[in-house]
Write a protein that holds these residues in place. Structure first.
Motif, PDB file in Angstrom:
ATOM      1  N   UNK A  96       0.816  -1.215   0.000  1.00 27.95           N
ATOM      2  CA  UNK A  96       0.000   0.000   0.000  1.00 27.95           C
ATOM      3  C   UNK A  96       0.850   1.265   0.000  1.00 27.95           C
ATOM      4  N   UNK A  97       0.283   2.344  -0.535  1.00 29.21           N
ATOM      5  CA  UNK A  97       0.931   3.644  -0.475  1.00 29.21           C
ATOM      6  C   UNK A  97       0.497   4.346   0.806  1.00 29.21           C
ATOM      7  N   UNK A  98       1.046   5.508   1.044  1.00 31.53           N
ATOM      8  CA  UNK A  98       0.529   6.368   2.107  1.00 31.53           C
ATOM      9  C   UNK A  98      -0.780   6.954   1.610  1.00 31.53           C
ATOM     10  N   UNK A  99      -1.692   7.248   2.517  1.00 34.25           N
ATOM     11  CA  UNK A  99      -2.964   7.841   2.128  1.00 34.25           C
ATOM     12  C   UNK A  99      -2.767   9.255   1.623  1.00 34.25           C
ATOM     13  N   UNK A 100      -3.634   9.716   0.755  1.00 35.72           N
ATOM     14  CA  UNK A 100      -3.582  11.096   0.288  1.00 35.72           C
ATOM     15  C   UNK A 100      -4.999  11.603   0.154  1.00 35.72           C
ATOM     16  N   UNK A 101      -5.149  12.897   0.267  1.00 30.44           N
ATOM     17  CA  UNK A 101      -6.462  13.507   0.135  1.00 30.44           C
ATOM     18  C   UNK A 101      -7.291  13.322   1.390  1.00 30.44           C
ATOM     19  N   UNK A 102      -8.394  14.042   1.444  1.00 24.72           N
ATOM     20  CA  UNK A 102      -9.270  13.973   2.619  1.00 24.72           C
ATOM     21  C   UNK A 102     -10.085  12.683   2.658  1.00 24.72           C
ATOM     22  N   UNK A 103     -10.143  11.970   1.554  1.00 22.81           N
ATOM     23  CA  UNK A 103     -10.911  10.723   1.507  1.00 22.81           C
ATOM     24  C   UNK A 103     -10.033   9.500   1.760  1.00 22.81           C
ATOM     25  N   UNK A 104      -8.754   9.726   2.066  1.00 21.34           N
ATOM     26  CA  UNK A 104      -7.807   8.656   2.368  1.00 21.34           C
ATOM     27  C   UNK A 104      -7.727   7.629   1.237  1.00 21.34           C
ATOM     28  N   UNK A 105      -7.597   8.135   0.040  1.00 22.20           N
ATOM     29  CA  UNK A 105      -7.453   7.266  -1.117  1.00 22.20           C
ATOM     30  C   UNK A 105      -6.091   6.582  -1.065  1.00 22.20           C
ATOM     31  N   UNK A 106      -6.029   5.326  -1.469  1.00 21.10           N
ATOM     32  CA  UNK A 106      -4.797   4.545  -1.423  1.00 21.10           C
ATOM     33  C   UNK A 106      -4.490   3.973  -2.796  1.00 21.10           C
ATOM     34  N   UNK A 107      -3.203   3.789  -3.043  1.00 18.92           N
ATOM     35  CA  UNK A 107      -2.747   3.015  -4.184  1.00 18.92           C
ATOM     36  C   UNK A 107      -2.246   1.688  -3.640  1.00 18.92           C
ATOM     37  N   UNK A 108      -2.628   0.608  -4.265  1.00 20.12           N
ATOM     38  CA  UNK A 108      -2.141  -0.714  -3.882  1.00 20.12           C
ATOM     39  C   UNK A 108      -1.451  -1.329  -5.089  1.00 20.12           C
ATOM     40  N   UNK A 109      -0.199  -1.695  -4.918  1.00 17.07           N
ATOM     41  CA  UNK A 109       0.573  -2.332  -5.987  1.00 17.07           C
ATOM     42  C   UNK A 109       0.766  -3.798  -5.637  1.00 17.07           C
ATOM     43  N   UNK A 110       1.015  -4.628  -6.646  1.00 17.07           N
ATOM     44  CA  UNK A 110       1.295  -6.034  -6.340  1.00 17.07           C
ATOM     45  C   UNK A 110       2.470  -6.150  -5.373  1.00 17.07           C
ATOM     46  N   UNK A 111       2.424  -7.146  -4.528  1.00 20.45           N
ATOM     47  CA  UNK A 111       3.482  -7.366  -3.547  1.00 20.45           C
ATOM     48  C   UNK A 111       4.759  -7.856  -4.193  1.00 20.45           C
ATOM     49  N   UNK A 112       5.809  -8.032  -3.389  1.00 15.00           N
ATOM     50  CA  UNK A 112       7.083  -8.501  -3.945  1.00 15.00           C
ATOM     51  C   UNK A 112       6.949  -9.867  -4.597  1.00 15.00           C
ATOM     52  N   UNK A 113       7.691 -10.044  -5.670  1.00 15.57           N
ATOM     53  CA  UNK A 113       7.681 -11.321  -6.395  1.00 15.57           C
ATOM     54  C   UNK A 113       8.698 -12.277  -5.793  1.00 15.57           C
ATOM     55  N   UNK A 114       8.470 -13.549  -5.955  1.00 14.53           N
ATOM     56  CA  UNK A 114       9.428 -14.551  -5.518  1.00 14.53           C
ATOM     57  C   UNK A 114      10.587 -14.547  -6.504  1.00 14.53           C
ATOM     58  N   UNK A 115      11.789 -14.386  -5.979  1.00 15.04           N
ATOM     59  CA  UNK A 115      12.970 -14.321  -6.832  1.00 15.04           C
ATOM     60  C   UNK A 115      13.618 -15.688  -6.960  1.00 15.04           C
ATOM     61  N   UNK A 116      14.350 -15.910  -8.035  1.00 15.04           N
ATOM     62  CA  UNK A 116      15.076 -17.176  -8.183  1.00 15.04           C
ATOM     63  C   UNK A 116      16.069 -17.359  -7.032  1.00 15.04           C
TER      64      UNK A 116
END
Length: 163
Positions: free
Chosen positions: A83-103
């Motif tokens: 997750x990102x830090x919240x922004x705006x008065x509505x606490x909107x968030x950006x969620x990106x895929x989590x870390x990938x499994x590396x070789x």
């Protein structure tokens, strides 16, 4: 945003405007889609198997680059997405895929930073030279074999030497 808005190309909202502004500035394109179940993201059970639904599921299962909405950050969600830090008065968030499994090969490299790798490389270069200079009267090894043996010992590789 409603699913029909996306299908008709009439997306709207300040989240959409924000992402489109960033996309224009940095030269990438966007493609919008809503999850089939139209949810934010919860753990669901189907056929005795747990899965993530909604926007969180889209990011967790790598079906999107970013999920954006007024979704609360929860510990369970943070375990599958970043997750990102919240922004705006509505606490909107950006969620990106989590870390990938590396070789597995990366397990050797990732624990150390550049400084640590510099010390390791420096040690691997200087130790055999010092060992050769100190032990050359007692050893049959040439400088080349001393380096080879030292590096192999460091990496725990068994090498058979022929004299």
């Amino acid at each position: 945003m409603h699913k029909d808005d996306i299908e008709n190309g009439t997306t709207w909202g300040y989240e959409i405007s924000m992402i489109q502004t960033v996309a224009k500035k940095y030269g990438f394109t966007t493609k919008w889609h809503m999850p089939a179940d139209m949810e934010w993201g919860n753990i669901k059970t189907k056929n005795d198997t747990e899965y993530w639904s909604g926007l969180i599921g889209e990011a967790a299962y790598d079906n999107t680059d970013i999920s954006i909405s007024a979704i609360t950050i929860q510990q369970t969600r943070s375990m599958v997405v970043s997750p990102s830090s919240g922004y705006g008065s509505e606490y909107c968030q950006l969620f990106a895929p989590g870390p990938k499994i590396l070789p597995p090969i990366y397990s050797l490299v990732r624990p150390f930073n550049v400084t640590s790798w510099g010390f390791i490389l420096g040690f691997m270069i200087s130790f055999p030279l010092v060992a050769y200079l100190v032990l050359r009267k007692f050893s049959k090894f040439s400088l080349e074999y001393t380096y080879l043996y030292s590096v192999a010992s460091f990496l725990r590789i068994e090498i058979l030497f022929s004299y």
